[in-house]
Write an enzyme that holds these catalytic residues in place. Structure first.
Site, short mmCIF file in Angstrom:
data_model
loop_
_atom_site.label_atom_id
_atom_site.label_comp_id
_atom_site.label_asym_id
_atom_site.label_seq_id
_atom_site.Cartn_x
_atom_site.Cartn_y
_atom_site.Cartn_z
CG HIS A 22 -1.87 -1.06 1.40
ND1 HIS A 22 -1.91 -1.90 2.48
CD2 HIS A 22 -2.88 -1.48 0.60
CE1 HIS A 22 -2.90 -2.78 2.35
NE2 HIS A 22 -3.49 -2.55 1.20
CE LYS A 46 -11.26 -7.40 3.20
NZ LYS A 46 -10.27 -6.58 2.53
NE ARG A 95 -3.26 -7.26 -4.25
CZ ARG A 95 -3.94 -7.94 -3.37
NH1 ARG A 95 -3.33 -8.45 -2.32
NH2 ARG A 95 -5.24 -8.13 -3.52
N1 COA Z 1 -0.34 -4.04 -1.80
C1 COA Z 1 -0.61 -4.97 -0.89
N2 COA Z 1 -1.86 -5.41 -0.66
C2 COA Z 1 -2.84 -4.86 -1.35
C3 COA Z 1 -2.61 -3.89 -2.31
C4 COA Z 1 -1.29 -3.48 -2.53
N3 COA Z 1 -0.98 -2.57 -3.43
N4 COA Z 1 -3.79 -3.55 -2.86
C5 COA Z 1 -4.71 -4.29 -2.26
N5 COA Z 1 -4.14 -5.09 -1.35
C6 COA Z 1 -4.81 -6.11 -0.55
C7 COA Z 1 -5.21 -5.70 0.80
O1 COA Z 1 -4.20 -5.93 1.71
C8 COA Z 1 -6.40 -6.59 1.03
O2 COA Z 1 -5.97 -7.87 1.43
P1 COA Z 1 -6.90 -8.86 2.25
O3 COA Z 1 -8.19 -9.00 1.48
O4 COA Z 1 -6.08 -10.07 2.30
O5 COA Z 1 -7.13 -8.24 3.60
C9 COA Z 1 -7.03 -6.71 -0.33
O6 COA Z 1 -6.01 -6.43 -1.22
C10 COA Z 1 -8.14 -5.73 -0.61
O7 COA Z 1 -8.16 -4.78 0.38
P2 COA Z 1 -8.31 -3.23 0.22
O8 COA Z 1 -7.45 -2.67 -0.85
O9 COA Z 1 -8.16 -2.67 1.58
O10 COA Z 1 -9.75 -3.10 -0.31
P3 COA Z 1 -11.06 -3.69 0.27
O11 COA Z 1 -11.58 -4.52 -0.83
O12 COA Z 1 -10.92 -4.28 1.60
O13 COA Z 1 -11.90 -2.37 0.50
C11 COA Z 1 -12.97 -0.34 -0.11
C12 COA Z 1 -12.08 -1.50 -0.50
C13 COA Z 1 -12.73 0.20 1.28
C14 COA Z 1 -12.61 0.70 -1.13
C15 COA Z 1 -14.43 -0.81 -0.30
O14 COA Z 1 -14.72 -1.86 0.59
C16 COA Z 1 -15.40 0.33 -0.09
O15 COA Z 1 -15.53 1.16 -0.96
N6 COA Z 1 -16.08 0.37 1.06
C17 COA Z 1 -17.06 1.40 1.38
C18 COA Z 1 -18.48 0.91 1.21
C19 COA Z 1 -18.92 1.05 -0.22
O16 COA Z 1 -18.90 2.10 -0.81
N7 COA Z 1 -19.40 -0.06 -0.78
C20 COA Z 1 -19.93 -0.09 -2.12
C21 COA Z 1 -18.83 -0.25 -3.13
S1 COA Z 1 -19.45 -0.26 -4.76
#
Ligand code: COA
Length: 166
Positions: A22, A46, A95
């Site tokens: 990140h 989550k 990724r």
């Molecule tokens: N390097 C390392 N890990 C990464 C990464 C990177 N560049 N990019 C993503 N990841 C990983 C994260 O560690 C995470 O791993 P895990 O699932 O093993 O915990 C995974 O990829 C995805 O996590 P993250 O990037 O935090 O996204 P998310 O899918 O958990 O959440 C939000 C994304 C917060 C943007 C989304 O849930 C959201 O918009 N929430 C608000 C509610 C909403 O609007 N909902 C409707 C959406 S249409």
């Protein structure tokens, strides 16, 4: 799109915990945009491992050295957070090809809900492409060394959390 429109961007995530992957994306984006708003999503669905307040605090601490980054928590829809911040460009990391399907769905749904919102994708630097927060949690919980994948502040929190449980 002019550079003017790209001044401020939101980088949203759960950051449970924030990893070097990140941070790499945030650092690279910080050279391209005037301001990065890192949105730490409460994401109750989550079932977060670190509490919401701790994720915000930890993310702030780790990113304190990047002057044009601001960390904010949000517990509403991303589009509503974007409206509150008056910022309609979102950045996300890709990724691997496996991320693509989910990310496209998220980006398209957000665009349907808020047509002003656009998503820009950063490809992950190959050294970080295999990192995920859940793998970090699993390795740390089983006593493995996560020091190459997370900053020392995160490692300290994980060490303490799992030491207490042991
Ligand atoms: N390097 C390392 N890990 C990464 C990464 C990177 N560049 N990019 C993503 N990841 C990983 C994260 O560690 C995470 O791993 P895990 O699932 O093993 O915990 C995974 O990829 C995805 O996590 P993250 O990037 O935090 O996204 P998310 O899918 O958990 O959440 C939000 C994304 C917060 C943007 C989304 O849930 C959201 O918009 N929430 C608000 C509610 C909403 O609007 N909902 C409707 C959406 S249409």
């Amino acid at each position: 799109m002019t550079t003017k429109n790209l001044k401020k961007v939101i980088y949203p995530g759960t950051f449970d915990p924030i990893t070097n992957g990140h941070i790499d994306i945030i650092e690279r984006a910080s050279h391209l945009f005037d301001k990065i708003i890192v949105g730490v999503g409460a994401n109750e669905k989550k079932g977060a491992f670190l509490p919401y307040d701790m994720r915000i605090e930890l993310t702030k601490r780790v990113l304190a050295k990047i002057s044009n980054v601001e960390v904010r928590g949000f517990s509403n829809l991303l589009i509503d957070f974007a409206r509150e911040q008056n910022t309609f460009t979102v950045i996300r990391g890709l990724r691997a090809i496996s991320d693509f399907e989910y990310e496209i769905q998220l980006a398209e749904m957000n665009k349907k809900l808020e047509p002003r919102l656009d998503t820009i994708f950063f490809t992950s630097y190959e050294h970080y492409a295999f990192i995920s927060s859940s793998l970090i949690r699993e390795i740390a919980s089983l006593g493995g060394d996560v020091s190459s994948f997370v900053p020392s502040e995160v490692r300290f929190i994980l060490d303490n959390k799992f030491k207490k449980k042991a």
